[in-house]
Design an enzyme around this catalytic site. Structure first.
Site, mmCIF file in Angstrom:
data_model
loop_
_atom_site.group_PDB
_atom_site.id
_atom_site.type_symbol
_atom_site.label_atom_id
_atom_site.label_comp_id
_atom_site.label_asym_id
_atom_site.label_seq_id
_atom_site.Cartn_x
_atom_site.Cartn_y
_atom_site.Cartn_z
ATOM 1 N N CYS A 126 0.825 -1.199 0.000
ATOM 2 C CA CYS A 126 0.000 0.000 0.000
ATOM 3 C C CYS A 126 0.873 1.268 0.000
ATOM 4 O O CYS A 126 1.418 1.645 -1.026
ATOM 5 C CB CYS A 126 -0.965 -0.035 1.190
ATOM 6 S SG CYS A 126 -2.325 1.140 1.056
ATOM 7 N N HIS A 151 -3.605 -5.280 0.134
ATOM 8 C CA HIS A 151 -3.077 -5.837 1.384
ATOM 9 C C HIS A 151 -3.213 -7.358 1.360
ATOM 10 O O HIS A 151 -4.196 -7.909 1.860
ATOM 11 C CB HIS A 151 -3.843 -5.272 2.583
ATOM 12 C CG HIS A 151 -3.595 -3.823 2.846
ATOM 13 N ND1 HIS A 151 -2.676 -3.372 3.769
ATOM 14 C CD2 HIS A 151 -4.138 -2.717 2.284
ATOM 15 C CE1 HIS A 151 -2.670 -2.053 3.776
ATOM 16 N NE2 HIS A 151 -3.554 -1.626 2.882
ATOM 17 N N GLU A 200 -1.902 -9.529 3.129
ATOM 18 C CA GLU A 200 -1.872 -10.143 4.461
ATOM 19 C C GLU A 200 -3.262 -10.435 5.001
ATOM 20 O O GLU A 200 -3.429 -11.304 5.869
ATOM 21 C CB GLU A 200 -1.120 -9.249 5.455
ATOM 22 C CG GLU A 200 -1.737 -7.899 5.730
ATOM 23 C CD GLU A 200 -1.257 -6.802 4.793
ATOM 24 O OE1 GLU A 200 -1.477 -5.618 5.106
ATOM 25 O OE2 GLU A 200 -0.666 -7.139 3.745
#
Length: 607
Positions: free
Chosen positions: A423, A549, A551
């Site tokens: 990001c 993102h 994750e």
């Protein structure tokens, strides 16, 4: 529908989320469909505007919901996809009731906490509990509800009262209460102190979530019923402590909390959170829940889930060779501010058979002005960065520490050090390249400074008048525009991927052609081909940055591709691994779950 309510006592942050997730994991391993709800008693509508230092990271769901980080634990442990309504806040409840009042739903009535707010809470829980969280769109069997904060907090009172009523609304056989409490062990005496837990359970019982209410009803109607056995079927107590509790301490908790010692479960500190479900399974939690809730064991359930968990634990605890990753951020004083990033790194390291060592480097300490202000911190920060095997720049907002992040990226680029930007990390990589390769002196993001070369700009549709929920949020599709991409290979040579986003700034499209001529390739674009989603650098072992993102959808058994690539590159094994990637395009599950790396990559085992 069966409901399990998880409450906490003594202090917040006791581990209710991990206990709730672990109970869900055990139930899932026995074939039950499980969903989860997290209740946060603050007045905020969602977690989007929180400071990471106060509540940790903001977790983003597929539908764009900005929620508490505990929902990330639920998704990772249970491998499910939750929705924004699975996070309940006081603000959401009051907003829904006030909207009804304005529409005239309560004409002629005085709107009060009881019954209108408490009814709204119960209706919300019942409605969300029936929403499917699996790919097959089936209704869950069991809903685990975690009540945030601690029993006794004034802001939690409407929710406690709502669940006091709820246990009768859904009938006793469908409701179970699990209480998690702290048992401190002062260093001076080394004795487990049970008094805080006694007071916590007393407070809980005083609000009606206890056997006292049931006791009076049963004693007046049927004197043959046993109070003790009934209490055991209502409450189970989990005691968090540093070391294993002795039998005497368990007996004291049992006596003063009116519960048998077999139902007082000690959860000592463990090396890895993945061990908690196994620990609970060994204490007989499933037997208790199945008896309490009348669960019928599934005939054809898959027992491989807990086997995989055990293999994961064994692998995590036998790692000897270390991989060191420097995390350069601005919230490094609180690990929970980067909870999903840390877990995604850990998932990838486990898959690569490495012991993960994360070094937190505060971005501001890398800045040139720090060399004069505090030279010790400056040189220590650079030593930590330069001695790491790889570098990650996670997301964030605001100008503080940005120059330090840019300096770290320049070092990683020029020294051929494996780098992953997430990001804001992508945006900083673009700024660094513009300044030092394209020679646009002073190039920056419009978020930080109004300069001539704004290589990162605010998205046109961003609403600057309102802060909450106005970013580009949730699951979006990214299209690979070239086959010559490291990430495309790691994703299994698919043409598109679905990932979760949370940003309001983007790469300025008018500079893209100049960047690509200089060697920075934007290999992934948005649906409309306007937004740059993935960048890679030519002639570098691993220089990758993504606007999304990854994750958020990483799982313990399904690490996400960008993080996996970073770890493999940091171990010096990426080239060897890429030779094992399937050459023909495949179609993995890229819907609500993580991309299944296991389907496309052969694990490189060291001799």
């Amino acid at each position: 529908m069966k409901y399990i309510l998880v409450t906490g006592g003594v202090i917040s942050g006791i581990g209710k989320g991990i206990i709730a997730s672990s109970i869900g994991t055990i139930l899932r391993s026995n074939g039950f469909r499980v969903t989860s709800i997290k209740i946060d008693p603050y007045i905020n509508i969602d977690a989007g505007t929180f400071s990471p230092y106060e509540h940790g990271e903001v977790f983003v769901l597929d539908d764009g919901g900005e929620v508490d980080l505990d929902l990330g634990n639920y998704e990772r442990f249970l491998d499910i996809t939750l929705h924004r309504d699975n996070n309940i806040t006081t603000g959401k409840i009051y907003q829904s009731v006030i909207d009804k009042e304005r529409r005239g739903d309560y004409l002629g009535k005085t709107v009060q906490v009881v019954p209108h707010i408490t009814d709204a809470i119960q209706e919300w829980v019942e409605r969300v509990a029936c929403i499917s969280v699996d790919d097959d769109k089936t209704t869950p069997d069991i809903c685990i509800v975690e009540l945030g904060g601690t029993i006794g907090d004034i802001e939690s009172m409407p929710f406690v009262e709502a669940f006091r009523q709820f246990q009768f609304r859904v009938k006793r056989d469908n409701f179970c209460l699990v209480h998690v409490s702290l048992v401190p062990q002062p260093s001076a005496t080394k004795e487990h102190k049970t008094k805080p837990t006694q007071h916590s359970v007393k407070e809980l019982r005083g609000h009606g979530l206890s056997p006292d209410l049931v006791r009076k009803i049963l004693f007046s109607s049927n004197k043959n019923n046993s109070f003790d056995s009934l209490f055991l079927s209502c409450v189970k107590i989990f005691c968090r402590c540093a070391t294993q509790m002795p039998l005497a301490a368990k007996e004291k908790v049992a006596m003063f909390c009116q519960v048998e010692k077999e139902h007082v479960i000690c959860i000592p500190d463990v090396k890895t959170l993945y061990r908690v479900p196994i620990l609970l399974q060994e204490t007989g939690v499933f037997n208790f829940l199945s008896a309490r809730l009348g669960l019928t064991l599934k005939c054809n359930y898959d027992q491989s889930m807990m086997i995989k968990w055990r293999e994961l634990i064994e692998r995590s605890e036998r790692q000897l060779e270390e991989v060191v990753i420097a995390l350069v951020g601005k919230y490094t004083a609180l690990e929970d501010a980067y909870a999903s990033v840390l877990k995604a790194l850990n998932h990838a390291a486990l898959f690569c058979n490495r012991k993960l060592n994360i070094r937190f480097v505060h971005a501001s300490d890398l800045e040139a002005n720090k060399k004069k202000e505090d030279p010790v911190k400056y040189h220590e920060a650079w030593q930590q960065l330069c001695s790491a095997h790889g570098v990650i720049i996670p997301g964030g907002f605001g100008s503080r520490g940005v120059e330090g992040k840019i300096a770290a990226i320049e070092w990683a680029r020029t020294q051929s050090k494996p780098f992953l930007g997430i990001c804001l990390g992508l945006q900083c990589a673009v700024i660094e390249f513009a300044r030092h390769v394209l020679q646009y002196k002073g190039a920056n993001s419009s978020e930080f400074d109004k300069v001539e070369h704004q290589v990162v700009i605010e998205m046109p549709e961003h609403n600057t008048g309102t802060m909450g929920g106005t970013m580009r949020l949730g699951r979006r599709t990214t299209h690979f525009v070239t086959d010559d991409s490291i990430l495309k290979k790691l994703y299994g040579n698919v043409d598109t991927i679905d990932e979760r986003h949370r940003h309001r700034y983007e790469v300025n499209p008018k500079y893209v052609e100049e960047f690509e001529k200089a060697g920075m390739k934007f290999v992934g674009h948005s649906d409309d081909n306007q937004r740059m989603e993935i960048l890679e650098l030519d002639n570098h072992p691993y220089f990758v940055a993504v606007q999304y993102h990854p994750e958020y959808i990483s799982r313990p058994l399904k690490p996400t591709a960008p993080y996996l690539g970073l770890i493999w590159a940091a171990c010096g094994e990426l080239k060897n691994v890429l030779t094992h990637v399937t050459k023909e395009p495949t179609t993995p599950d890229i819907g609500n779950k993580s991309h299944d790396i296991f389907s496309h990559v052969t694990l490189f085992q060291r001799a």
